[in-house]
Design a protein around this motif. Structure first.
Motif, PDB file in Angstrom:
ATOM      1  N   THR A   1       0.868  -1.070   0.135  1.00 52.85           N
ATOM      2  CA  THR A   1      -0.080  -0.001   0.092  1.00 52.85           C
ATOM      3  C   THR A   1       0.938   1.046  -0.029  1.00 52.85           C
ATOM      4  O   THR A   1       1.813   1.509   0.797  1.00 52.85           O
ATOM      5  CB  THR A   1      -1.046   0.011   1.273  1.00 52.85           C
ATOM      6  N   ASP A   2       0.624   2.161  -0.973  1.00 54.60           N
ATOM      7  CA  ASP A   2       1.377   3.409  -0.718  1.00 54.60           C
ATOM      8  C   ASP A   2       0.915   4.208   0.150  1.00 54.60           C
ATOM      9  O   ASP A   2      -0.278   4.307   0.595  1.00 54.60           O
ATOM     10  CB  ASP A   2       0.974   4.219  -2.151  1.00 54.60           C
TER      11      ASP A   2
ATOM     12  N   ALA B   1      -2.934   5.905   3.706  1.00 58.14           N
ATOM     13  CA  ALA B   1      -2.576   4.956   3.085  1.00 58.14           C
ATOM     14  C   ALA B   1      -4.013   4.636   2.004  1.00 58.14           C
ATOM     15  O   ALA B   1      -5.051   4.519   2.910  1.00 58.14           O
ATOM     16  CB  ALA B   1      -1.938   3.832   3.664  1.00 58.14           C
ATOM     17  N   ASP B   2      -4.013   4.359   0.786  1.00 51.73           N
ATOM     18  CA  ASP B   2      -5.109   4.099  -0.110  1.00 51.73           C
ATOM     19  C   ASP B   2      -6.177   4.826  -0.047  1.00 51.73           C
ATOM     20  O   ASP B   2      -7.224   4.400   0.280  1.00 51.73           O
ATOM     21  CB  ASP B   2      -5.244   2.446   0.455  1.00 51.73           C
ATOM     22  N   GLU B   3      -5.938   6.208  -0.080  1.00 45.86           N
ATOM     23  CA  GLU B   3      -6.918   7.199  -0.059  1.00 45.86           C
ATOM     24  C   GLU B   3      -7.615   7.285   1.309  1.00 45.86           C
ATOM     25  O   GLU B   3      -8.717   7.811   1.562  1.00 45.86           O
ATOM     26  CB  GLU B   3      -7.934   7.131  -1.264  1.00 45.86           C
TER      27      GLU B   3
ATOM     28  N   ARG C   1      -8.346   4.771   2.969  1.00 48.21           N
ATOM     29  CA  ARG C   1      -9.199   3.655   3.478  1.00 48.21           C
ATOM     30  C   ARG C   1      -8.372   2.283   4.021  1.00 48.21           C
ATOM     31  O   ARG C   1      -8.966   1.826   4.985  1.00 48.21           O
ATOM     32  CB  ARG C   1      -9.721   2.894   2.324  1.00 48.21           C
ATOM     33  N   ALA C   2      -6.967   2.380   4.106  1.00 47.73           N
ATOM     34  CA  ALA C   2      -6.128   1.339   4.694  1.00 47.73           C
ATOM     35  C   ALA C   2      -5.722   2.070   6.079  1.00 47.73           C
ATOM     36  O   ALA C   2      -5.693   1.139   6.931  1.00 47.73           O
ATOM     37  CB  ALA C   2      -4.985   1.168   3.638  1.00 47.73           C
TER      38      ALA C   2
ATOM     39  N   ALA D   1      -6.643  -4.099   6.426  1.00 51.72           N
ATOM     40  CA  ALA D   1      -5.069  -3.754   6.130  1.00 51.72           C
ATOM     41  C   ALA D   1      -4.068  -3.974   7.462  1.00 51.72           C
ATOM     42  O   ALA D   1      -2.973  -3.875   7.263  1.00 51.72           O
ATOM     43  CB  ALA D   1      -4.927  -2.362   5.860  1.00 51.72           C
TER      44      ALA D   1
END
Length: 161
Positions: free
Chosen positions: A2-3, A47-49, A51-52, A91
Protein backbone atom coordinates in the motif's frame (compact mmCIF):
# COMPACT_ATOMS: atom_id res chain seq x y z
CA UNK A 1 2.30 -2.88 -0.87
CA UNK A 2 0.00 0.00 0.00
CA UNK A 3 1.28 3.46 -0.92
CA UNK A 4 1.60 6.04 1.84
CA UNK A 5 1.04 9.69 0.97
CA UNK A 6 0.17 12.97 2.70
CA UNK A 7 -3.32 13.23 4.13
CA UNK A 8 -5.19 15.91 2.16
CA UNK A 9 -8.69 17.42 2.40
CA UNK A 10 -9.88 14.90 -0.19
CA UNK A 11 -9.28 12.10 2.35
CA UNK A 12 -11.01 13.68 5.35
CA UNK A 13 -14.39 11.96 5.17
CA UNK A 14 -12.80 8.52 4.78
CA UNK A 15 -10.34 9.21 7.59
CA UNK A 16 -13.12 10.53 9.82
CA UNK A 17 -15.11 7.33 9.33
CA UNK A 18 -12.06 5.18 10.14
CA UNK A 19 -11.19 7.32 13.16
CA UNK A 20 -14.68 7.06 14.60
CA UNK A 21 -14.75 3.31 14.00
CA UNK A 22 -12.07 3.16 16.71
CA UNK A 23 -13.63 5.65 19.12
CA UNK A 24 -12.93 3.38 22.11
CA UNK A 25 -9.20 3.36 21.34
CA UNK A 26 -9.12 6.99 20.18
CA UNK A 27 -11.45 9.85 20.85
CA UNK A 28 -14.12 10.36 18.25
CA UNK A 29 -14.00 13.49 16.13
CA UNK A 30 -16.39 15.53 14.07
CA UNK A 31 -15.43 16.99 10.71
CA UNK A 32 -14.41 20.39 12.10
CA UNK A 33 -12.20 18.83 14.78
CA UNK A 34 -10.48 16.59 12.23
CA UNK A 35 -9.91 19.53 9.88
CA UNK A 36 -8.38 21.54 12.73
CA UNK A 37 -6.17 18.64 13.78
CA UNK A 38 -4.88 18.04 10.25
CA UNK A 39 -4.34 21.78 9.69
CA UNK A 40 -2.00 22.01 12.67
CA UNK A 41 -0.38 18.62 12.19
CA UNK A 42 3.34 18.24 11.81
CA UNK A 43 2.89 15.04 9.82
CA UNK A 44 -0.39 13.64 8.51
CA UNK A 45 -0.29 10.52 6.36
CA UNK A 46 -2.81 8.20 4.75
CA UNK A 47 -2.72 4.93 2.86
CA UNK A 48 -5.02 3.90 0.02
CA UNK A 49 -6.86 7.25 -0.07
CA UNK A 50 -7.39 6.91 3.69
CA UNK A 51 -9.20 3.58 3.38
CA UNK A 52 -6.27 1.47 4.65
CA UNK A 53 -5.20 3.76 7.46
CA UNK A 54 -3.87 7.08 8.63
CA UNK A 55 -1.46 8.69 11.10
CA UNK A 56 -1.63 12.21 12.56
CA UNK A 57 1.36 13.63 14.40
CA UNK A 58 1.92 17.04 15.98
CA UNK A 59 5.07 18.65 17.26
CA UNK A 60 5.73 20.67 20.39
CA UNK A 61 4.69 23.92 18.67
CA UNK A 62 1.06 22.86 18.17
CA UNK A 63 -1.71 24.52 20.15
CA UNK A 64 -3.71 21.36 20.60
CA UNK A 65 -6.38 21.29 23.31
CA UNK A 66 -5.80 17.72 24.49
CA UNK A 67 -4.98 16.56 28.02
CA UNK A 68 -2.55 14.00 26.61
CA UNK A 69 -0.71 16.54 24.46
CA UNK A 70 -0.61 18.91 27.46
CA UNK A 71 0.91 16.15 29.61
CA UNK A 72 3.82 15.81 27.19
CA UNK A 73 4.16 19.58 26.69
CA UNK A 74 4.63 20.00 30.46
CA UNK A 75 7.54 17.56 30.39
CA UNK A 76 9.32 18.14 27.08
CA UNK A 77 10.43 21.28 25.26
CA UNK A 78 10.81 19.54 21.90
CA UNK A 79 8.96 16.42 20.77
CA UNK A 80 6.89 14.78 18.08
CA UNK A 81 3.53 13.52 19.36
CA UNK A 82 1.67 10.73 17.59
CA UNK A 83 -1.89 11.73 18.32
CA UNK A 84 -3.71 9.01 16.43
CA UNK A 85 -3.22 6.11 14.10
CA UNK A 86 -5.80 3.74 12.70
CA UNK A 87 -5.42 0.78 10.40
CA UNK A 88 -8.53 -0.61 8.71
CA UNK A 89 -9.31 -4.26 9.52
CA UNK A 90 -8.48 -5.44 6.00
CA UNK A 91 -5.06 -3.75 6.11
CA UNK A 92 -3.99 -4.96 9.54
CA UNK A 93 -1.04 -7.32 9.87
CA UNK A 94 0.69 -6.02 6.75
CA UNK A 95 3.21 -3.70 8.41
CA UNK A 96 1.39 -0.47 7.62
CA UNK A 97 1.51 0.85 11.20
CA UNK A 98 5.26 0.12 11.35
CA UNK A 99 5.72 2.00 8.09
CA UNK A 100 3.76 5.00 9.40
CA UNK A 101 5.84 5.03 12.59
CA UNK A 102 9.07 4.63 10.61
CA UNK A 103 8.25 7.72 8.55
CA UNK A 104 7.36 9.72 11.68
CA UNK A 105 10.57 8.64 13.41
CA UNK A 106 12.72 9.49 10.38
CA UNK A 107 11.14 12.94 10.09
CA UNK A 108 11.60 13.57 13.83
CA UNK A 109 15.25 12.55 13.63
CA UNK A 110 15.78 14.79 10.59
CA UNK A 111 14.24 17.68 12.56
CA UNK A 112 16.54 16.79 15.48
CA UNK A 113 13.63 16.23 17.83
CA UNK A 114 14.88 14.22 20.80
CA UNK A 115 11.79 12.14 21.48
CA UNK A 116 8.74 10.57 19.87
CA UNK A 117 5.76 10.29 22.24
CA UNK A 118 2.24 8.86 22.33
CA UNK A 119 -0.27 7.30 24.68
CA UNK A 120 -2.07 3.97 24.73
CA UNK A 121 -5.21 3.01 26.64
CA UNK A 122 -4.68 0.70 29.58
CA UNK A 123 -8.31 1.07 30.77
CA UNK A 124 -10.00 -0.12 28.68
CA UNK A 125 -6.95 -2.14 27.68
CA UNK A 126 -5.49 -1.94 24.21
CA UNK A 127 -3.15 -4.92 24.49
CA UNK A 128 -2.26 -5.06 20.79
CA UNK A 129 -1.18 -1.42 20.81
CA UNK A 130 0.81 -1.88 24.01
CA UNK A 131 2.70 -4.82 22.45
CA UNK A 132 3.22 -2.91 19.18
CA UNK A 133 4.75 0.09 20.94
CA UNK A 134 6.94 -2.07 23.15
CA UNK A 135 8.27 -3.88 20.06
CA UNK A 136 9.16 -0.49 18.54
CA UNK A 137 11.17 0.53 21.60
CA UNK A 138 8.69 2.77 23.39
CA UNK A 139 8.79 2.81 27.20
CA UNK A 140 6.25 3.94 29.76
CA UNK A 141 6.99 7.29 31.38
CA UNK A 142 3.70 7.81 33.21
CA UNK A 143 -0.02 7.21 33.38
CA UNK A 144 -3.04 9.44 33.36
CA UNK A 145 -6.74 9.17 34.11
CA UNK A 146 -8.83 10.98 31.51
CA UNK A 147 -11.63 12.37 33.65
CA UNK A 148 -15.09 11.99 32.23
CA UNK A 149 -13.93 9.57 29.54
CA UNK A 150 -13.57 6.40 31.59
CA UNK A 151 -10.04 5.91 30.29
CA UNK A 152 -6.63 5.52 31.79
CA UNK A 153 -3.69 5.92 29.45
CA UNK A 154 -0.09 4.89 29.52
CA UNK A 155 2.25 7.68 28.35
CA UNK A 156 5.04 6.34 26.17
CA UNK A 157 8.25 7.75 24.74
CA UNK A 158 11.01 6.67 22.44
CA UNK A 159 14.33 8.47 22.66
CA UNK A 160 15.70 9.57 19.30
CA UNK A 161 18.98 10.96 20.66
Amino acid sequence: MTDIAPLTPAHLSTVLDLNNRYSVEMSSLDEAALQSLVAQSWLALQADEGRAGFLITLDHQASYDSPNFAWFAERYDNFAYIDRIAIAPGAQGQGLARRFYGIAEAKARAAQLPVLVCEVNIVPPNIDSQAFHKALGFTEIGQGLLAGRGKTVQYLSKSLA
